[in-house]
Design an enzyme around this catalytic site. Structure first.
Site, PDB file in Angstrom:
ATOM      1  N   HIS A   1      49.658  46.308  42.343  1.00 40.41           N
ATOM      2  CA  HIS A   1      48.709  45.329  42.875  1.00 40.41           C
ATOM      3  C   HIS A   1      48.176  44.485  41.717  1.00 40.41           C
ATOM      4  O   HIS A   1      47.797  45.013  40.665  1.00 40.41           O
ATOM      5  CB  HIS A   1      47.567  46.063  43.585  1.00 40.41           C
ATOM      6  CG  HIS A   1      46.411  45.180  43.927  1.00 40.41           C
ATOM      7  ND1 HIS A   1      46.576  43.957  44.539  1.00 40.41           N
ATOM      8  CD2 HIS A   1      45.068  45.333  43.725  1.00 40.41           C
ATOM      9  CE1 HIS A   1      45.382  43.404  44.699  1.00 40.41           C
ATOM     10  NE2 HIS A   1      44.461  44.200  44.212  1.00 40.41           N
TER      11      HIS A   1
ATOM     12  N   CYS B   1      43.010  46.082  49.401  1.00 36.09           N
ATOM     13  CA  CYS B   1      44.123  45.661  48.526  1.00 36.09           C
ATOM     14  C   CYS B   1      45.293  46.636  48.562  1.00 36.09           C
ATOM     15  O   CYS B   1      46.379  46.316  48.072  1.00 36.09           O
ATOM     16  CB  CYS B   1      43.629  45.480  47.099  1.00 36.09           C
ATOM     17  SG  CYS B   1      42.325  44.271  46.973  1.00 36.09           S
TER      18      CYS B   1
ATOM     19  N   ASN C   1      43.998  37.544  42.429  1.00 34.27           N
ATOM     20  CA  ASN C   1      44.126  38.765  43.234  1.00 34.27           C
ATOM     21  C   ASN C   1      44.214  38.364  44.707  1.00 34.27           C
ATOM     22  O   ASN C   1      43.226  37.936  45.290  1.00 34.27           O
ATOM     23  CB  ASN C   1      42.895  39.636  42.957  1.00 34.27           C
ATOM     24  CG  ASN C   1      42.858  40.895  43.800  1.00 34.27           C
ATOM     25  OD1 ASN C   1      43.602  41.039  44.756  1.00 34.27           O
ATOM     26  ND2 ASN C   1      41.962  41.804  43.439  1.00 34.27           N
TER      27      ASN C   1
HETATM   28  O1  UT7 Z   1      41.640  44.250  44.160  1.00 37.98           O
HETATM   29  C1  UT7 Z   1      40.666  45.234  44.240  1.00 37.98           C
HETATM   30  C2  UT7 Z   1      40.540  45.912  42.974  1.00 37.98           C
HETATM   31  N1  UT7 Z   1      39.732  45.138  42.058  1.00 37.98           N
HETATM   32  C3  UT7 Z   1      39.835  45.355  40.781  1.00 37.98           C
HETATM   33  O2  UT7 Z   1      40.656  46.143  40.355  1.00 37.98           O
HETATM   34  C4  UT7 Z   1      38.888  44.704  39.814  1.00 37.98           C
HETATM   35  C5  UT7 Z   1      38.482  45.670  38.757  1.00 37.98           C
HETATM   36  N2  UT7 Z   1      37.489  45.153  37.839  1.00 37.98           N
HETATM   37  C6  UT7 Z   1      37.760  44.181  36.937  1.00 37.98           C
HETATM   38  O3  UT7 Z   1      38.854  43.668  36.914  1.00 37.98           O
HETATM   39  C7  UT7 Z   1      36.707  43.783  35.941  1.00 37.98           C
HETATM   40  O4  UT7 Z   1      35.649  44.709  35.995  1.00 37.98           O
HETATM   41  C8  UT7 Z   1      36.145  42.330  36.162  1.00 37.98           C
HETATM   42  C9  UT7 Z   1      37.198  41.311  35.791  1.00 37.98           C
HETATM   43  C10 UT7 Z   1      35.720  42.163  37.597  1.00 37.98           C
HETATM   44  C11 UT7 Z   1      34.925  42.097  35.262  1.00 37.98           C
HETATM   45  O5  UT7 Z   1      35.279  42.291  33.911  1.00 37.98           O
HETATM   46  P1  UT7 Z   1      34.325  43.168  32.968  1.00 37.98           P
HETATM   47  O6  UT7 Z   1      34.948  43.160  31.635  1.00 37.98           O
HETATM   48  O7  UT7 Z   1      34.141  44.503  33.655  1.00 37.98           O
HETATM   49  O8  UT7 Z   1      33.012  42.299  32.923  1.00 37.98           O
HETATM   50  P2  UT7 Z   1      31.521  42.728  33.357  1.00 37.98           P
HETATM   51  O9  UT7 Z   1      31.415  42.820  34.846  1.00 37.98           O
HETATM   52  O10 UT7 Z   1      31.118  43.891  32.544  1.00 37.98           O
HETATM   53  O11 UT7 Z   1      30.707  41.483  32.864  1.00 37.98           O
HETATM   54  C12 UT7 Z   1      30.564  41.164  31.486  1.00 37.98           C
HETATM   55  C13 UT7 Z   1      29.700  39.945  31.336  1.00 37.98           C
HETATM   56  C14 UT7 Z   1      28.385  40.026  32.098  1.00 37.98           C
HETATM   57  O12 UT7 Z   1      27.394  39.374  31.318  1.00 37.98           O
HETATM   58  P3  UT7 Z   1      26.336  40.240  30.487  1.00 37.98           P
HETATM   59  O13 UT7 Z   1      25.626  41.085  31.496  1.00 37.98           O
HETATM   60  O14 UT7 Z   1      27.155  41.041  29.527  1.00 37.98           O
HETATM   61  O15 UT7 Z   1      25.488  39.183  29.852  1.00 37.98           O
HETATM   62  C15 UT7 Z   1      28.640  39.211  33.345  1.00 37.98           C
HETATM   63  O16 UT7 Z   1      27.475  38.637  33.873  1.00 37.98           O
HETATM   64  O17 UT7 Z   1      30.386  38.808  31.860  1.00 37.98           O
HETATM   65  C16 UT7 Z   1      29.541  38.134  32.805  1.00 37.98           C
HETATM   66  N3  UT7 Z   1      30.385  37.540  33.833  1.00 37.98           N
HETATM   67  C17 UT7 Z   1      30.925  36.314  33.706  1.00 37.98           C
HETATM   68  N4  UT7 Z   1      30.856  35.379  32.750  1.00 37.98           N
HETATM   69  C18 UT7 Z   1      31.546  34.247  32.924  1.00 37.98           C
HETATM   70  C19 UT7 Z   1      30.776  38.091  35.006  1.00 37.98           C
HETATM   71  N5  UT7 Z   1      31.569  37.230  35.660  1.00 37.98           N
HETATM   72  C20 UT7 Z   1      31.675  36.119  34.880  1.00 37.98           C
HETATM   73  C21 UT7 Z   1      32.363  34.888  35.009  1.00 37.98           C
HETATM   74  N6  UT7 Z   1      32.266  33.997  34.009  1.00 37.98           N
HETATM   75  N7  UT7 Z   1      33.131  34.611  36.100  1.00 37.98           N
END
Ligand code: UT7
Length: 321
Positions: free
Chosen positions: A248, A111, A278
Site C-alpha cells: 500500500h 486502505c 495515498n
Molecule cells: O493509508 C493509511 C495509512 N496511513 C499511513 O500509513 C500514514 C502514516 N503516517 C505518516 O506517514 C506520517 O506520520 C505523516 C506523513 C502523516 C506525518 O509525518 P511525521 O514525520 O510523523 O510528522 P508529524 O506528524 O510528527 O509532524 C511534524 C511537524 C509538526 O510540527 P511541530 O509540531 O513539530 O511544530 C506538524 O505540525 O510537521 C508539521 N506538519 C506539517 N508541516 C508542513 C504536519 N503536516 C504538515 C504539512 N506541512 N502538511
C-alpha cells in the site's frame, strides 16, 4: 486448484494537484510533503467519483483479461467512500459495465480494502462457488478530507484499480492473511454522516478523515514485515523467491523501513506514490496495473501484496503471477 489474476485496469482521478497547489490553500511546502512522504502530486476526481472510477478500471481490467463482463460471477469492491450507504458500490459498477450474471458487494477495510476484497473473492473460488470474479479497490477520498487540515489533506489522492481473477484447475500458490486490531480503531477514522432521530434533535454532521500519523506509521512498519514473514513461513517460501513486494502506497518512508526490516533491496518494492499520493484501497491495484501494462510482471513471478490502514486492518497475499 489456484486463483490467478488474468487482467488488470486502473483509473486515477482526472485532475493533477501538485504540492505547490496545496501550498496555496494550507501552510505547507513541496519540501515538507516530498521529504516526509515521497508524494509530489496526486490526482483528484472531479467528474466520476468512486463508482465511476471503479467502473472505468473494471472495464479496462475485463478488456485486459479478454473477458466479457457477462462472464463475471462476482464483483467485490474494497472502498470506504461509496456514493451511497446503499446500494453498495459494486452494484453500481455491475450496472455500468453490464455484468448481468454477477453478484456484487463491498468490503470495508480502509486502505487494506483491496487485499481484503481479493481474499474474499479468492475464498469463493477456493470453495468452488464461482469461477470469474472482478476485484476492485476504489476511493474518492478527497470528498471526506478536511481541506483546511494540513496533517491529512496533503497525503491522499483519488483513484480506482481492478483485477479480474479466475479459478484455475492447475496447482499454484495463492495464500493470504488478513488481520485487524479493533482496540486501535480510533487512530485512523472518518465519522459517518451522523444525525439523530426526532427524539435526540441532533443536527446532521459530516465526518472527516482524522489520523494519528505517528501511531499509524509505527503500526505499519511493525505489522507489515511481521505479516509478510508469517506468509513466507506458512508457504515454505524464501525471500529470494519473491520478485516484488507490492505495498500500500501510504508513505515512501514506510516502504523504505519495511524493506530494511526484511533486509531486502528497495528495487523489490515498486512505488508510484510520487504521482498519486495515498489512494487508499486503490493504491495496490493501480500499481499492479501499471506494472502489468509495463510488462514488469512475468508468468510464474511470485509477488506479495500487502495493505494496511484504518481498523486497524492489515494483511498480505502471496500469489503467482
Ligand atoms: O493509508 C493509511 C495509512 N496511513 C499511513 O500509513 C500514514 C502514516 N503516517 C505518516 O506517514 C506520517 O506520520 C505523516 C506523513 C502523516 C506525518 O509525518 P511525521 O514525520 O510523523 O510528522 P508529524 O506528524 O510528527 O509532524 C511534524 C511537524 C509538526 O510540527 P511541530 O509540531 O513539530 O511544530 C506538524 O505540525 O510537521 C508539521 N506538519 C506539517 N508541516 C508542513 C504536519 N503536516 C504538515 C504539512 N506541512 N502538511
Amino acid at each position: 486448484m489456484t486463483t490467478k489474476i488474468i487482467g488488470t485496469g486502473s483509473c486515477p482521478g482526472d485532475r493533477v494537484v501538485t504540492n505547490d497547489d496545496l501550498a496555496q490553500i494550507v501552510e505547507t511546502s513541496d519540501e515538507w510533503i516530498s521529504t516526509r512522504t515521497g508524494i509530489r502530486e496526486r490526482r483528484l476526481t472531479t467528474v466520476l467519483g468512486t463508482a465511476g472510477m471503479a467502473a472505468e478500471a473494471a472495464r479496462k481490467a475485463c478488456q485486459n483479461a479478454g473477458i466479457d463482463p457477462e462472464e463475471l460471477d462476482l464483483i467485490v469492491m474494497g472502498t470506504s467512500t461509496p456514493e451511497y450507504c446503499f446500494p453498495n458500490g459494486a452494484c453500481q459498477v455491475q450496472a455500468e459495465i453490464g455484468a448481468v450474471n454477477a453478484v456484487g458487494f463491498d468490503v470495508s477495510a480502509a486502505c487494506s480494502g483491496f487485499v481484503f476484497a481479493l481474499m474474499t473473492a479468492h475464498s469463493f473460488m477456493k470453495a468452488g462457488t464461482y469461477r470469474n470474479a472482478l476485484v476492485i479497490g476504489a476511493d474518492d477520498i478527497s470528498k471526506i478530507i478536511d481541506w483546511s487540515d494540513r496533517k491529512t489533506c496533503v497525503l491522499f489522492g483519488d483513484g480506482a484499480g481492478a483485477a479480474v481473477i479466475r479459478a484455475e484447475e492447475q496447482d499454484g500458490i495463492f495464500h493470504g492473511l488478513l488481520k485487524s486490531d479493533g482496540k486501535k480503531w480510533d487512530v485512523l477514522t472518518c465519522g459517518a454522516r451522523t444525525a439523530g432521530n426526532f427524539l435526540t434533535e441532533k443536527k446532521p454532521e459530516l465526518g472527516y478523515v482524522f489520523m494519528d500519523g505517528q501511531e499509524v506509521f509505527k503500526f505499519a512498519v511493525k505489522k507489515v514485515p511481521e505479516c509478510i514473514r508469517q506468509i513466507l513461513e506458512e508457504t515454505n517460501t524464501s525471500q529470494e523467491e519473491i520478485r516484488y513486494y507490492i505495498l500500500h502506497q501510504a508513505n515512501e518512508r514506510i516502504i523504505d523501513s519495511v524493506a530494511k526490516r526484511l533486509k531486502e533491496p528497495l528495487e523489490k518494492f515498486p512505488m508510484n506514490i510520487q504521482k498519486y499520493g495515498n489512494t487508499s484501497a486503490a493504491s495496490i491495484p493501480i500499481l499492479l496495473d501499471e506494472m502489468n501494462r509495463e510488462g514488469r510482471l512475468k508468468r510464474g513471478d511470485k509477488i506479495i501484496l500487502s495493505g494496511f490502514g484504518g481498523g486497524l486492518t492489515w494483511g498480505a497475499i502471496l500469489l503467482e503471477w
